[in-house]
Design an enzyme around this catalytic site. Sequence first.
Site, PDB file in Angstrom:
ATOM      1  N   ALA A   1      23.137 -16.585   3.735  1.00  0.00           N
ATOM      2  CA  ALA A   1      24.512 -16.164   4.257  1.00  0.00           C
ATOM      3  C   ALA A   1      24.726 -15.928   5.683  1.00  0.00           C
ATOM      4  CB  ALA A   1      25.094 -14.922   3.463  1.00  0.00           C
ATOM      5  N   GLY A   2      25.869 -16.427   6.090  1.00  0.00           N
ATOM      6  CA  GLY A   2      26.217 -16.145   7.609  1.00  0.00           C
ATOM      7  C   GLY A   2      25.945 -17.252   8.687  1.00  0.00           C
TER       8      GLY A   2
ATOM      9  N   LYS B   1      18.545 -16.992  -8.453  1.00  0.00           N
ATOM     10  CA  LYS B   1      18.970 -16.486  -7.101  1.00  0.00           C
ATOM     11  C   LYS B   1      19.920 -15.212  -7.583  1.00  0.00           C
ATOM     12  CE  LYS B   1      22.200 -16.522  -3.558  1.00  0.00           C
ATOM     13  NZ  LYS B   1      23.140 -17.368  -2.448  1.00  0.00           N
TER      14      LYS B   1
ATOM     15  N   ASN C   1      25.327 -22.886   2.764  1.00  0.00           N
ATOM     16  CA  ASN C   1      26.031 -23.821   2.002  1.00  0.00           C
ATOM     17  C   ASN C   1      27.306 -24.126   2.867  1.00  0.00           C
ATOM     18  OD1 ASN C   1      27.521 -23.789  -1.422  1.00  0.00           O
ATOM     19  ND2 ASN C   1      27.821 -25.233   0.323  1.00  0.00           N
ATOM     20  N   THR C   2      28.114 -23.087   3.001  1.00  0.00           N
ATOM     21  CA  THR C   2      29.382 -23.331   3.944  1.00  0.00           C
ATOM     22  C   THR C   2      29.107 -24.160   5.175  1.00  0.00           C
ATOM     23  OG1 THR C   2      30.276 -21.430   2.717  1.00  0.00           O
ATOM     24  CG2 THR C   2      31.575 -22.391   4.600  1.00  0.00           C
TER      25      THR C   2
ATOM     26  N   GLY D   1      29.819 -16.863   3.889  1.00  0.00           N
ATOM     27  CA  GLY D   1      31.050 -17.932   4.329  1.00  0.00           C
ATOM     28  C   GLY D   1      31.357 -17.603   5.543  1.00  0.00           C
TER      29      GLY D   1
END
Lengths: 71, 261
Positions: free
Chosen positions: B189-190, B102, B211-212, B163
């Site tokens: 993301a997001g 990535k 992830n977050t 994040g």
Amino acid sequence: MYSNMKITINGNIKEFKHESMTADELVDELKLTGKRFAIERNGEIMPKSLFKQFTINDGDSLEIVGAVGGG
Amino acid sequence: MNKDELIIAGKPFKSRLLVGTGKYRDFKETRSAIDQSGSQIVTVAIRRTNIGQNENEQSLIDFLPTNEFTYLPNTAGCYSADDAIRTLHLARELLDGHNLVKLEVLGDPKTLYPNVVETLKAATVLIKDGFDVMVYTSDDPIIAKQLEDIGCCAIMPLASLIGSGMGILNPWNLEILIDTLSVPVIVDAGVGTASDAAIAMELGCDGVLMNTAIATAKDPIMMASAMKKAVEAGREAFLAGRMAKKLYSGSPSSPVSGLIK
């Protein structure tokens, strides 16, 4: 009479009681045997397959990295 | 639905949810959450190893064996093409020749917005060096197409900032990407909660990477399960084909005839 060698590992200077050593010997000294890591010496990757042949010399700069949690 | 696989660089995956391994309380929780998510692809960061400290300290790889998961080493924290290229060469050596990576080249530490100029530079070199590059980028359709044209194997636009948990801010751009590209489009993301993941999949995204949203949920393991279901539900809804939206005309589901008088 051996003089000590100083090498920079991950930004910290470390002293070893050798004049030079192979990458294999260094891995052993650092107790990294059996762990997953990769080493760059002076900006060049040292392939694991050549650890026995690669010599680490006084003044070398190493980056030793592993995989950590990330996104 | 049996054969609905996500193909990345020629390799099939059953799960369309890709997860990060950061921000968990410990490796045990990381592993449990990833098990619940059903993910087969996990991202990892490459960082300096602790030297001469706790010899028996366990590592992430002990909990997520490389023969059970497809690793996706990232370039998080890299702000130039050169740093990203260097990091991924180290990752390939670390993971014994593993080529799937990535790529993300950041432009600004506050927003973590991608620097697409450096990203394009890095992708060009990495592809020449034999890497299969999944690339994090903005939702700019022109840049996304260029990244596909130079040979990236998946385009991974942000839905909102890394994040941030702000969800999908520009579904129209994502639709342009999905319509224009032939390689998988994976929202990276997001995503903040399950509905965000479902919306991404309903739009026609091929997968979602997060992830977050999982790791910092009050109960990460339950959130991982929610995300798995959301991605599956969104995918099925996309494949099933949603009804047309009719702004001003109601249409009853029950028969209009046979009403009692």
